[in-house]
Design a protein around this motif. Structure first.
Motif, short mmCIF file in Angstrom:
data_model
loop_
_atom_site.label_atom_id
_atom_site.label_comp_id
_atom_site.label_asym_id
_atom_site.label_seq_id
_atom_site.Cartn_x
_atom_site.Cartn_y
_atom_site.Cartn_z
N GLY A 62 0.80 -1.22 0.00
CA GLY A 62 0.00 0.00 0.00
C GLY A 62 0.83 1.27 0.00
N LYS A 63 2.07 1.17 -0.51
CA LYS A 63 2.96 2.33 -0.51
C LYS A 63 2.36 3.52 -1.25
CE LYS A 63 6.21 0.03 -2.41
NZ LYS A 63 5.56 -1.28 -2.26
N SER A 64 1.93 3.27 -2.48
CA SER A 64 1.49 4.43 -3.27
C SER A 64 0.20 5.00 -2.71
CB SER A 64 1.36 4.08 -4.76
OG SER A 64 0.40 3.09 -4.97
N THR A 65 -0.68 4.14 -2.20
CA THR A 65 -1.90 4.64 -1.58
C THR A 65 -1.56 5.46 -0.34
OG1 THR A 65 -2.89 2.52 -2.28
CG2 THR A 65 -4.23 3.95 -0.90
N LEU A 66 -0.58 4.96 0.41
CA LEU A 66 -0.19 5.66 1.64
C LEU A 66 0.51 6.98 1.34
CD1 LEU A 66 -0.08 5.57 4.72
CD2 LEU A 66 2.05 4.28 4.56
N ALA A 198 -4.81 -1.08 8.45
CA ALA A 198 -5.40 -1.35 9.76
C ALA A 198 -6.87 -0.92 9.70
CB ALA A 198 -4.63 -0.62 10.86
N ASP A 199 -7.65 -1.63 8.93
CA ASP A 199 -9.07 -1.28 8.76
C ASP A 199 -9.89 -2.54 8.51
OD1 ASP A 199 -8.79 -1.95 5.93
OD2 ASP A 199 -7.85 0.00 5.66
N GLY A 200 -11.17 -2.48 8.74
CA GLY A 200 -12.09 -3.59 8.42
C GLY A 200 -11.60 -4.93 8.95
#
Ligand code: GDP
Length: 329
Positions: A62-66, A198-200
């Motif tokens: 999730g680097k680019s999303t982060l 850290a979700d759902g």
């Protein structure tokens, strides 16, 4: 445009000048190197004011999303954010791990952001060198946060850690044993760890991963004296924890602002000297390979070494002597 004119455009914050300047430093043409060096010298006084952050993690962490989420947050807090990538896989395999898909589309639309993909050719050393120079150009253009992204699958992390102030490792909870996929060497260079997703359904697993990571990091020798690696949970998707992650990065950067050998100035000084030496090494080998006397002997030397007729050591001495025009000693 001359190097001087280009430098002026960069320092004025002109995005087109910045893009052209980066293209110039990325050029592999030997006759462009002198212009690139003049350009970099001209912008140097305007550099040094940015937070230099490295971000690494396995593909899919999730680097680019982060980076998109964190970058947008930073811009909302008044910063200007440049994102650069180191991805030598693109030259090796013809396909890049960081991906050709449109990344960080939202961040890319912000006028306060500048996103530049990895140079598409070159060795790791070459890609890292050009990224480092691009970083300086972005700083000179007024970007006060520079994020250098890399994939967590090889040597590129170390190259990136050597050009940034803080190295952030991005981890995603997954198949149970999150730590297994993380190389020890990468943990050793992390200043901060973000457990993303850290979700759902993944929230519990993220909590466990954070605990495991803290335990594992506790067993390592601190990278810097007295430094404790924070492990934070966040979700690039929902935005939860992004605020705290940004605050923690800021606090960690402040912690570096001490005098002495553990401080930021000393760190950057050491990085610059290491960079100078790697320039010497790369340039020397480049010139050696192009020297006529070496080129005449190169093919035979490689053939003889391949066939086991000559020792690599003897062949190396011969090539060096051919380059330097005289026997050693
Ligand atoms: P990269 O390869 O490390 O750059 O990863 P990407 O940013 O491309 O994300 C990989 C996948 O994970 C995509 O499908 C994202 O939508 C997803 N993803 C990224 N961040 C989060 C998050 O915080 N939560 C969840 N649930 N998914 C995420």
């Amino acid at each position: 445009l001359s190097a001087g004119g280009l430098a002026e455009g960069v320092r004025a914050g002109d995005r087109r000048a910045l893009a052209r300047a980066i293209t110039l430093v990325e050029s592999t043409r030997p006759d462009h190197r002198a212009d690139a060096a003049a350009l970099l010298d001209a912008v140097l006084p305007a550099t040094g004011g940015a937070r230099r952050l490295g971000m690494s993690g396995a593909p899919g962490a999730g680097k680019s999303t982060l980076i998109e989420s964190l970058g947008t947050h930073a811009i909302d807090a008044g910063h200007r954010v440049a994102v650069l990538a180191v991805d030598p896989s693109s030259s090796r395999s013809g396909g890049s791990i960081l991906g050709d898909k449109t990344r960080m589309a939202e961040l890319g639309r912000r006028p306060e952001a500048f996103i530049r993909p990895s140079p598409s050719s070159g060795t790791l050393g070459g890609v890292a060198r050009r990224t480092r120079e691009a970083m300086l150009l972005c700083e000179a253009a007024g970007f006060d946060v520079v994020v250098v992204e890399t994939v967590g699958v090889g040597q590129s992390e170390v190259a990136v850690a050597d050009m940034v102030d803080l190295f952030v490792l991005v981890v995603a909870p997954g198949g149970g044993d999150e730590l297994q996929g993380i190389k020890r060497g990468i943990m050793e260079i992390a200043d901060l760890v973000a457990v993303n997703k850290a979700d759902g359904d993944l929230a519990d697993a993220a909590g466990r991963a954070a605990t495991d990571l803290r335990n594992a990091l506790g067993l390592l020798r601190p990278k810097r004296p007295g430094w404790e690696v924070d492990v934070l949970r966040c979700s690039a998707l929902t935005g939860a924890g992004i605020d705290e992650l940004w605050e923690t990065i800021g606090a960690a950067h402040e912690r570096l602002r001490v005098d002495g050998p553990d401080g930021l100035d000393a760190l950057r000084g050491r990085q610059a000297v290491a960079w100078m030496w790697s320039e010497v090494t790369d340039t020397l080998i480049d010139r050696l390979r192009r020297a006529p006397a070496v080129r005449a002997a190169l093919h035979a030397a490689e053939k003889d070494v391949t066939a086991g007729r000559r020792s690599p050591t003897a062949a190396a001495v011969e090539l060096l002597d051919a380059f330097l025009g005289q026997p050693d000693g």
